[in-house]
Design an enzyme around this catalytic site. Structure first.
Site, PDB file in Angstrom:
ATOM      1  N   GLY A  86      48.421  93.883  33.117  1.00  0.00           N
ATOM      2  CA  GLY A  86      49.111  94.751  32.172  1.00  0.00           C
ATOM      3  C   GLY A  86      50.481  95.101  32.727  1.00  0.00           C
ATOM      4  O   GLY A  86      50.808  94.783  33.869  1.00  0.00           O
ATOM      5  N   LEU A  87      51.264  95.765  31.920  1.00  0.00           N
ATOM      6  CA  LEU A  87      52.616  96.137  32.316  1.00  0.00           C
ATOM      7  C   LEU A  87      52.613  97.149  33.454  1.00  0.00           C
ATOM      8  O   LEU A  87      51.613  97.817  33.709  1.00  0.00           O
ATOM      9  CB  LEU A  87      53.360  96.725  31.114  1.00  0.00           C
ATOM     10  CG  LEU A  87      53.656  95.776  29.959  1.00  0.00           C
ATOM     11  CD1 LEU A  87      54.146  96.566  28.740  1.00  0.00           C
ATOM     12  CD2 LEU A  87      54.682  94.728  30.358  1.00  0.00           C
TER      13      LEU A  87
ATOM     14  N   GLY B 238      52.927 100.529  35.059  1.00  0.00           N
ATOM     15  CA  GLY B 238      52.678 101.840  34.473  1.00  0.00           C
ATOM     16  C   GLY B 238      51.553 101.865  33.453  1.00  0.00           C
ATOM     17  O   GLY B 238      51.269 102.910  32.868  1.00  0.00           O
ATOM     18  N   SER B 239      50.900 100.724  33.254  1.00  0.00           N
ATOM     19  CA  SER B 239      49.830 100.674  32.252  1.00  0.00           C
ATOM     20  C   SER B 239      48.565 101.373  32.723  1.00  0.00           C
ATOM     21  O   SER B 239      47.726 101.776  31.907  1.00  0.00           O
ATOM     22  CB  SER B 239      49.510  99.221  31.883  1.00  0.00           C
ATOM     23  OG  SER B 239      49.068  98.493  33.011  1.00  0.00           O
ATOM     24  N   GLY B 240      48.412 101.502  34.036  1.00  0.00           N
ATOM     25  CA  GLY B 240      47.227 102.166  34.572  1.00  0.00           C
ATOM     26  C   GLY B 240      46.303 101.248  35.345  1.00  0.00           C
ATOM     27  O   GLY B 240      45.160 101.606  35.648  1.00  0.00           O
TER      28      GLY B 240
ATOM     29  N   SER C 196      46.274 100.139  38.583  1.00  0.00           N
ATOM     30  CA  SER C 196      45.840 100.633  39.893  1.00  0.00           C
ATOM     31  C   SER C 196      44.937 101.851  39.752  1.00  0.00           C
ATOM     32  O   SER C 196      43.930 101.977  40.466  1.00  0.00           O
ATOM     33  CB  SER C 196      47.048 100.981  40.770  1.00  0.00           C
ATOM     34  OG  SER C 196      47.789  99.822  41.095  1.00  0.00           O
TER      35      SER C 196
ATOM     36  N   SER D 168      50.753  90.267  36.867  1.00  0.00           N
ATOM     37  CA  SER D 168      50.403  88.865  36.592  1.00  0.00           C
ATOM     38  C   SER D 168      50.805  88.478  35.167  1.00  0.00           C
ATOM     39  O   SER D 168      49.956  88.283  34.313  1.00  0.00           O
ATOM     40  CB  SER D 168      48.910  88.619  36.841  1.00  0.00           C
ATOM     41  OG  SER D 168      48.087  89.572  36.220  1.00  0.00           O
TER      42      SER D 168
END
Length: 207
Positions: free
Chosen positions: A41-42, A44-46, A48, A115
């Protein structure tokens, strides 16, 4: 092309060694199947946040789990790589091989990498056994990611200070058929419940 980026090893004087412990042996020992859970995902998408929370939830259930985080890996294994398309591809290739080793060792390995390219993620899937790779699309809209901007990267990218930034100055290719799609605008606890239900865990481990 980066060293080792082809399908065959450069060295010809190597022979694959076979151990005495099978995947079934490890599954029986650990009490769970080993898989790679690949969060994409982008920024800041969450990714981690989800990966580390899921790791904790799995460990609480007696599941051997470990997170490979995009930034963390770039401090060591992939410190020689930048963010050009070629370096991104090599970054994911190396991580994919590490994931396969973890999976072969009987561990549930969780990754948190942008990725951005479908082809790179598909190559990682291809080196895993059937059912050993679970792709999780963290489907957070760009405007939400940008409003979070936990590392201040979007501000720099918009100012032209960061080239090749996925979603702004470089492409991000969403997975067409991920095993799991997560909306991180819902509570984190709900996201983890959804992820646990989709993993190959026993009834006892889900309780």
């Amino acid at each position: 092309m980066s060293a080792g980026a082809g399908n065959e090893p450069v060295s010809r004087n190597i022979v694959r060694a076979e151990g005495h412990v099978t995947g079934a042996d490890r599954e029986a020992h650990f009490g769970h199947r080993a898989v790679t859970v690949w969060f994409t995902g982008l920024s800041g998408s969450g990714k981690s946040t989800l990966a580390f929370a899921l790791e904790a939830a799995l460990l609480d259930r007696g599941v051997a789990a470990y997170v490979l985080d995009g930034d963390n890996v770039r401090f060591g294994l992939n410190r020689d790589l930048g963010f050009s398309p070629e370096d991104r591809t090599e970054n994911i290739r190396r991580i994919g091989e590490v994931c396969r080793l973890f999976q072969d060792a009987g561990v549930v390995v969780l990754t948190a990498f942008i990725s951005p390219y479908v082809a790179d993620r598909d190559q990682v899937r291809a080196i895993h056994p059937e059912g050993g790779f679970i792709e999780v699309f963290v489907d957070t809209p760009l405007e939400v990611c940008e409003s979070r901007d936990p590392k201040g990267l979007y501000v720099k990218a918009r100012a032209g200070e960061i080239p090749d930034f996925s979603g702004i100055s470089a492409p991000y290719e969403p997975p067409p058929t991920p095993e799991i799609t997560i909306d991180t605008t819902q509570p984190l606890e709900d996201c983890i419940t959804q992820l646990l239900a989709a993993l190959p865990l026993s009834e006892a481990q889900l309780d």
